[in-house]
Design a protein around this motif. Structure first.
Motif, PDB file in Angstrom:
ATOM      1  N   LEU A 102      -1.766   3.396  -6.428  1.00  0.00           N
ATOM      2  CA  LEU A 102      -2.428   3.604  -5.133  1.00  0.00           C
ATOM      3  C   LEU A 102      -3.948   3.476  -5.247  1.00  0.00           C
ATOM      4  CD1 LEU A 102      -0.288   6.547  -3.702  1.00  0.00           C
ATOM      5  CD2 LEU A 102      -0.088   4.109  -3.220  1.00  0.00           C
ATOM      6  N   VAL A 103      -4.503   3.869  -6.380  1.00  0.00           N
ATOM      7  CA  VAL A 103      -5.973   3.804  -6.502  1.00  0.00           C
ATOM      8  C   VAL A 103      -6.454   2.453  -7.048  1.00  0.00           C
ATOM      9  CG1 VAL A 103      -6.200   6.310  -6.722  1.00  0.00           C
ATOM     10  CG2 VAL A 103      -6.044   4.913  -8.804  1.00  0.00           C
ATOM     11  N   ALA A 104      -5.535   1.637  -7.553  1.00  0.00           N
ATOM     12  CA  ALA A 104      -5.929   0.317  -8.078  1.00  0.00           C
ATOM     13  C   ALA A 104      -6.366  -0.590  -6.928  1.00  0.00           C
ATOM     14  CB  ALA A 104      -4.759  -0.317  -8.822  1.00  0.00           C
ATOM     15  N   PRO A 105      -7.424  -1.378  -7.156  1.00  0.00           N
ATOM     16  CA  PRO A 105      -7.873  -2.276  -6.083  1.00  0.00           C
ATOM     17  C   PRO A 105      -6.925  -3.449  -5.907  1.00  0.00           C
ATOM     18  CG  PRO A 105      -9.169  -2.615  -8.076  1.00  0.00           C
ATOM     19  CD  PRO A 105      -8.257  -1.467  -8.365  1.00  0.00           C
ATOM     20  N   PRO A 106      -6.863  -4.031  -4.694  1.00  0.00           N
ATOM     21  CA  PRO A 106      -6.072  -5.241  -4.485  1.00  0.00           C
ATOM     22  C   PRO A 106      -6.690  -6.412  -5.259  1.00  0.00           C
ATOM     23  CG  PRO A 106      -6.868  -4.302  -2.395  1.00  0.00           C
ATOM     24  CD  PRO A 106      -7.540  -3.557  -3.488  1.00  0.00           C
ATOM     25  N   ASN A 146       0.801  -1.235   0.000  1.00  0.00           N
ATOM     26  CA  ASN A 146       0.000   0.000   0.000  1.00  0.00           C
ATOM     27  C   ASN A 146       0.831   1.282   0.000  1.00  0.00           C
ATOM     28  OD1 ASN A 146       0.743  -0.434   2.669  1.00  0.00           O
ATOM     29  ND2 ASN A 146      -1.183   0.220   3.544  1.00  0.00           N
ATOM     30  N   GLY A 147       1.982   1.210  -0.654  1.00  0.00           N
ATOM     31  CA  GLY A 147       2.676   2.479  -0.865  1.00  0.00           C
ATOM     32  C   GLY A 147       4.178   2.361  -0.843  1.00  0.00           C
ATOM     33  N   ALA A 148       4.801   3.540  -0.857  1.00  0.00           N
ATOM     34  CA  ALA A 148       6.246   3.608  -1.041  1.00  0.00           C
ATOM     35  C   ALA A 148       7.024   3.322   0.230  1.00  0.00           C
ATOM     36  CB  ALA A 148       6.631   4.981  -1.570  1.00  0.00           C
ATOM     37  N   GLY A 149       6.367   3.288   1.378  1.00  0.00           N
ATOM     38  CA  GLY A 149       7.136   3.047   2.601  1.00  0.00           C
ATOM     39  C   GLY A 149       8.243   4.072   2.756  1.00  0.00           C
ATOM     40  N   ALA A 191      -0.814   7.808   2.031  1.00  0.00           N
ATOM     41  CA  ALA A 191      -1.081   6.685   1.111  1.00  0.00           C
ATOM     42  C   ALA A 191      -1.577   5.477   1.919  1.00  0.00           C
ATOM     43  CB  ALA A 191       0.176   6.327   0.326  1.00  0.00           C
ATOM     44  N   ILE A 192      -0.988   5.281   3.086  1.00  0.00           N
ATOM     45  CA  ILE A 192      -1.417   4.174   3.963  1.00  0.00           C
ATOM     46  C   ILE A 192      -2.860   4.412   4.408  1.00  0.00           C
ATOM     47  CG2 ILE A 192      -1.051   3.226   6.293  1.00  0.00           C
ATOM     48  CD1 ILE A 192       2.009   3.494   5.727  1.00  0.00           C
ATOM     49  N   ALA A 193      -3.143   5.612   4.891  1.00  0.00           N
ATOM     50  CA  ALA A 193      -4.508   5.905   5.384  1.00  0.00           C
ATOM     51  C   ALA A 193      -5.531   5.794   4.257  1.00  0.00           C
ATOM     52  CB  ALA A 193      -4.535   7.303   5.987  1.00  0.00           C
ATOM     53  N   GLN A 194      -5.179   6.327   3.099  1.00  0.00           N
ATOM     54  CA  GLN A 194      -6.118   6.266   1.963  1.00  0.00           C
ATOM     55  C   GLN A 194      -6.469   4.821   1.625  1.00  0.00           C
ATOM     56  OE1 GLN A 194      -5.792   8.827  -1.729  1.00  0.00           O
ATOM     57  NE2 GLN A 194      -5.007   6.929  -2.605  1.00  0.00           N
ATOM     58  N   SER A 195      -5.477   3.936   1.678  1.00  0.00           N
ATOM     59  CA  SER A 195      -5.741   2.539   1.316  1.00  0.00           C
ATOM     60  C   SER A 195      -6.713   1.882   2.300  1.00  0.00           C
ATOM     61  CB  SER A 195      -4.425   1.737   1.234  1.00  0.00           C
ATOM     62  OG  SER A 195      -3.915   1.454   2.517  1.00  0.00           O
ATOM     63  N   THR A 215       7.110  16.468   2.905  1.00  0.00           N
ATOM     64  CA  THR A 215       6.062  16.132   1.927  1.00  0.00           C
ATOM     65  C   THR A 215       6.110  14.639   1.588  1.00  0.00           C
ATOM     66  OG1 THR A 215       6.268  18.366   1.052  1.00  0.00           O
ATOM     67  CG2 THR A 215       5.100  16.774  -0.327  1.00  0.00           C
ATOM     68  N   LEU A 216       7.321  14.104   1.419  1.00  0.00           N
ATOM     69  CA  LEU A 216       7.437  12.658   1.124  1.00  0.00           C
ATOM     70  C   LEU A 216       6.955  11.824   2.312  1.00  0.00           C
ATOM     71  CD1 LEU A 216      10.920  12.683  -0.661  1.00  0.00           C
ATOM     72  CD2 LEU A 216       8.701  12.196  -1.735  1.00  0.00           C
ATOM     73  N   THR A 217       7.243  12.283   3.518  1.00  0.00           N
ATOM     74  CA  THR A 217       6.801  11.551   4.719  1.00  0.00           C
ATOM     75  C   THR A 217       5.278  11.598   4.828  1.00  0.00           C
ATOM     76  OG1 THR A 217       8.890  12.142   5.786  1.00  0.00           O
ATOM     77  CG2 THR A 217       7.121  11.369   7.227  1.00  0.00           C
ATOM     78  N   GLU A 218       4.721  12.770   4.532  1.00  0.00           N
ATOM     79  CA  GLU A 218       3.255  12.906   4.555  1.00  0.00           C
ATOM     80  C   GLU A 218       2.617  12.000   3.493  1.00  0.00           C
ATOM     81  OE1 GLU A 218       1.864  14.643   6.899  1.00  0.00           O
ATOM     82  OE2 GLU A 218      -0.213  14.413   6.246  1.00  0.00           O
ATOM     83  N   PHE A 219       3.261  11.921   2.341  1.00  0.00           N
ATOM     84  CA  PHE A 219       2.767  11.055   1.259  1.00  0.00           C
ATOM     85  C   PHE A 219       2.737   9.598   1.729  1.00  0.00           C
ATOM     86  CE2 PHE A 219       4.039   8.695  -2.782  1.00  0.00           C
ATOM     87  CZ  PHE A 219       2.750   8.629  -3.279  1.00  0.00           C
ATOM     88  N   THR A 220       3.813   9.162   2.370  1.00  0.00           N
ATOM     89  CA  THR A 220       3.864   7.788   2.877  1.00  0.00           C
ATOM     90  C   THR A 220       2.716   7.545   3.864  1.00  0.00           C
ATOM     91  OG1 THR A 220       6.230   7.515   2.534  1.00  0.00           O
ATOM     92  CG2 THR A 220       5.271   6.188   4.271  1.00  0.00           C
ATOM     93  N   ALA A 221       2.523   8.464   4.799  1.00  0.00           N
ATOM     94  CA  ALA A 221       1.471   8.294   5.823  1.00  0.00           C
ATOM     95  C   ALA A 221       0.081   8.321   5.184  1.00  0.00           C
ATOM     96  CB  ALA A 221       1.598   9.385   6.881  1.00  0.00           C
TER      97      ALA A 221
END
Ligand SMILES: Nc1ncnc2c1ncn2[C@@H]1O[C@H](COP(=O)(O)OP(=O)(O)OP(=O)(O)O)[C@@H](O)[C@H]1O
Ligand SMILES: CC(=O)N[C@H]1[C@@H]2OC[C@@H](O2)[C@@H](O)[C@@H]1O[C@H](C)C(=O)O
Length: 404
Positions: A267-271, A222-225, A311-315, A303-309
């Motif tokens: 990120l928007v693709a379903p599992p 679920n994201g770039a980690g 992306a996890i929440a969005q998933s 910004t990259l750290t916020e993106f990581t966080a």
């Protein structure tokens, strides 16, 4: 820690245990993940009593790659060309490093290990294709560090090639840790998510009594980690990672860019879905950095750290049937205090904690998982979860290399 064990029937495993001749109790788990920071080695005591599986971490250590080997691995991951003999040599060097790590971790125990489960080092990962025009729709996942060499150099039976059978069954071959999460971290009444944040982020969704409701367990990448944060920390500050998130904490995140990045296809693709350094590559980071106008280097890391966080929440919002009560963090991202604070904020009302709080070492969870998967393999029990990987069936994961 003591945990319930999935009964063989709910795993759809063969009723008859294997007669592999391996009486495994003390198992070594080995993995080097997408951060390519070194080999995580875990010496694990595994036992089953009265329907319960018990794992006890006897010793855990990360054996750093030497710099030159790490650079070679990162170069191949980034797509730089190498001849076949060069690749074979790289495979052997990685296997030798893994064998050394196995012998070193075993020396910390008081007896010889019965078995090694070695994931190896992922060099390339291609999920199965959905396009009808492709010649084969099967995925491709390359791990270096041959089990045969590890078995030979250590004298210990070794399970490796964990991802191949799931690919053959049409799966993503990743993530594979969810089976271990089910076995080790299920709760009777709480909805849990096991969130690993290594180079790449991946989760396991565990509904209450997941063991009894195995068909409701699922997971995905679920994201770039940390991978983008690490590359940016190196480029902008000359350090290999943002220790405790101290650099990002000094910046201000560009939330507009974060929102834009969250619309990315993966990120928007379903599992089911899985990813790696092929997507979150140096080129990917360069393209994101080019989108910055104004802002300083701290703002970029923020910004990259916020993106990581986010992306996890969005998933979780997009794909989980039920928002979890608890989020159990593992992997190096759990040591980034600033990222942990951002996660606690964006994942409210879930409680965010590290698996250490439940007695499972968050630095060695993946290594413990591959010890467990090797244990399942030699006992002829399935290791993949088709709901997670998208495989058509449950399969035995891994090849067993027995030394003479
Ligand atoms: N003290 C720390 N502060 C901030 N970040 C840290 C700290 N310690 C580790 N990390 C981050 O964790 C990363 C390593 O995490 P981990 O070992 O879980 O990754 P991995 O296992 O290689 O990846 P994956 O799980 O994707 O295969 C480092 O590259 C770094 O970004
Ligand atoms: C192909 C590959 O190595 N994938 C890794 C990677 O790193 C994290 C995430 O992407 C996960 O899907 C997987 O690793 C863990 C160990 C897994 O299989 O569960």
């Amino acid at each position: 820690m003591t945990n319930p064990v999935i009964c063989q029937r709910s795993l759809n495993s063969p009723e008859i245990r294997s007669d592999s001749g391996i009486n495994c109790k003390l198992v070594i788990g080995l993995i080097s993940g997408t951060s390519v920071d070194g080999i995580d080695a875990a010496l694990v005591e595994i036992s089953e009593r009265q329907g319960s599986l018990t794992t006890k971490l006897i010793a855990g250590h990360t054996y750093a790659y030497d710099n030159e080997l790490r650079e070679q691995i990162l170069a191949v991951c980034a797509g730089q060309p190498r001849s076949l003999p060069q690749l074979c040599e790289l495979d052997d060097r990685i296997a030798e490093s893994f064998a050394k790590a196995a012998l070193a971790i075993m020396a910390k125990g008081d007896r010889a290990a019965d078995l090694i489960g070695s994931h190896g080092q992922t060099l390339f990962h291609r999920p199965p294709s959905l396009s009808a025009s492709d010649q084969t729709s099967l995925g491709y996942s390359v791990q270096f560090g041959r089990g045969a060499v590890i078995a030979e150099l250590t004298g210990i039976p070794t399970v490796s090639d964990f991802r191949a059978a799931d690919i053959e069954a049409g799966g993503q071959a990743a993530p594979l840790v969810p089976m271990a999460d089910v076995l080790l971290l299920s709760h009777d009444t709480k909805y849990r998510v096991c969130q690993n944040i290594g180079g790449i982020s991946n989760l396991t969704y565990l509904p209450p009594q997941a063991i009894a409701h195995l068909d409701q367990v699922f997971g995905f990448d679920n994201g770039a980690g940390n991978v983008l944060i690490d590359m940016a920390a190196q480029q902008l500050f000359g350090v290999s990672f943002d220790r405790h998130g101290a650099l990002a904490r000094q910046g201000v995140a560009n939330l507009e860019l974060v929102q834009q990045w969250l619309r990315q296809d993966f990120l928007v693709a379903p599992p089911p879905k899985s990813t790696g350094r092929e997507l979150f590559s140096p080129e990917y980071l360069a393209a994101r950095l080019a989108e910055f106008t104004g802002g300083n280097n701290h703002d970029i890391l923020a910004t990259l750290t916020e993106f990581t966080a986010q992306a996890i929440a969005q998933s979780y919002h997009d794909f989980l049937p039920q928002f979890p009560d608890q989020v159990l963090i593992s992997g190096g991202g759990g040591r980034n205090q600033y990222l942990m604070e951002r996660l606690q904020d964006v994942l409210q009302p879930a409680i965010v904690m590290r698996t250490d709080d439940l007695g499972l070492d968050s630095d060695f969870k993946e290594a413990i998982a591959f010890a467990l998967l090797a244990y399942l393999r030699v006992n002829e029990r399935y290791g993949n979860l088709p709901n997670v990987t998208g495989a058509k069936r449950s399969v035995l994961l891994g090849q067993i290399y027995k030394s003479l």
